[in-house]
Design an enzyme around this catalytic site. Structure first.
Site, short mmCIF file in Angstrom:
data_model
loop_
_atom_site.label_atom_id
_atom_site.label_comp_id
_atom_site.label_asym_id
_atom_site.label_seq_id
_atom_site.Cartn_x
_atom_site.Cartn_y
_atom_site.Cartn_z
CB CYS A 131 0.52 3.85 2.45
SG CYS A 131 -0.54 5.25 2.81
CB CYS A 134 1.80 7.29 3.34
SG CYS A 134 0.45 6.40 4.09
CG ASP A 135 5.09 6.22 1.21
OD1 ASP A 135 5.31 7.03 2.13
OD2 ASP A 135 5.01 4.99 1.39
#
Ligand code: NAP
Length: 308
Positions: A131, A134-135
């Site tokens: 992701c 997300c990261d």
């Protein structure tokens, strides 16, 4: 007893909830994590009608949830562990409770596929990610690689280009399958380098990702590149383990429905990415959800005698 229990709070789930609660059916959405499912991991979306300016995936998800709640949908954060679909009254066992319902709409979506490399699971969260939104920010100033050639890989690479000076796209063929619009954006971006006809043979690093061993599938030649992060974007697996051996699935594990979202079990419907279908988009998930709720309402009306 509920009229409709919807498992999964993505665009399919919340659209089904909107339609069924507006039809005055007692509607419960059970979501184990956060609203939006995969949609919540999208940075911006430009192809959901009605938003001429891009909207964030998590923002749209929260709006969908709010809209469904407005008409009476109850949302529960819990994990469904088991389903009993054998009789007219279905049972849904969660971590904390057991619920009964006249109908079930399966909206559990799909999850990113893994490459299946030896180090992959061990380095997940230590350089290996599924992701980018997300990261991505953890890789500010670093070199990263994205594997895949679809819309997700393209969007991930473009998103990572905000933080990272260098992004490799590693793709097993010599052409992306991502939409032309995204491909054009990729080609204009000087930070992005394509490694065509290539697959990752090995993720190097003991405690974090340090490099990748890449194989050119045409020449067989091996090459190593130094990277700090690997973003895997090679497609999806349907989240259908809950209904395996209960509901009819295709060979890839997707739920088979008709065009009214009916599965092989009366009173059980499926909508969104876990369904066997041609196009997986937020708009098609939402459309499935609307159809599933409408068919569920008709099913309840036709089977009233079993619910007295
Ligand atoms: P996808 O479209 O299935 O693409 C997966 C990519 O990974 C393909 O390029 C495939 O190569 C490659 N691949 C598959 N298995 C691989 C393996 N084992 N090793 C190396 N490469 C592998 O998946 P996606 O990009 O996640 O998209 C999923 C769905 O969501 C699609 O329908 C997509 O259109 C949709 N989506 C839409 C948007 C948007 O509209 N903004 C954004 C994201 C996703 P080949 O090309 O050779 O098969």
């Amino acid at each position: 007893m509920n009229d409709v229990i919807i498992i999964g709070g993505g665009p399919a789930g919340y659209t089904a909830a909107l339609y069924s609660s507006r039809a005055q059916l007692d509607t419960l959405v059970i979501e184990k994590m956060f609203s939006g499912g995969q949609m919540a991991t999208a940075d911006v979306m430009e192809n959901y009608p009605g938003f001429e300016e891009p909207i964030g995936g998590s923002d749209l998800a929260l709006r969908m949830e709010k809209q469904a709640r407005k008409f009476g949908t109850v949302v529960l954060n819990d994990e469904v562990l088991e389903l009993d679909l054998d009789s007219h009254i279905k049972k849904v066992k969660t971590k904390n409770n057991t619920f009964e319902s006249k109908t079930i709409i399966l909206c559990m979506g799909a999850s990113p596929k893994m490459l299946g490399l030896p180090n992959e699971e061990k380095l997940r969260g230590s350089g290996v990610s599924y992701c980018a939104v997300c990261d991505g920010a953890f890789f500010r100033g670093k070199t990263v690689a994205v594997v895949g050639g679809g819309d997700t890989a393209a969007e991930d690479a473009l998103y990572l280009a905000r933080f990272c000076p260098k992004i490799y796209i590693i793709h097993r063929r010599d052409a992306m399958r991502a939409t032309k619009l995204l491909q054009n954006e990729l080609c204009c971006n000087k930070k992005i380098e394509f490694l065509w006809d290539s697959v990752v043979e090995e993720i190097e690093g003991k405690f974090g990702v340090e490099g990748l061993k890449i194989k050119n599938v045409k020449t067989g030649k091996l090459n190593s590149i130094s990277v700090d992060g690997l973003f895997v974007a090679i497609g999806l697996n349907p989240n259908t383990s809950l209904v395996k051996n209960k509901v009819e699935l295709n060979k890839d594990g997707y739920v088979i429905t008709d065009d009214r979202m009916r599965t092989n079990i009366p009173g059980v419907f499926a909508a969104g990415d876990l369904r066997e279908k041609y196009l997986r988009q937020i708009i098609t998930a939402a459309a499935d959800g609307a159809s599933a709720a409408y068919t569920a309402e008709q099913y309840i009306n036709e089977n009233m005698k079993y619910f007295k």
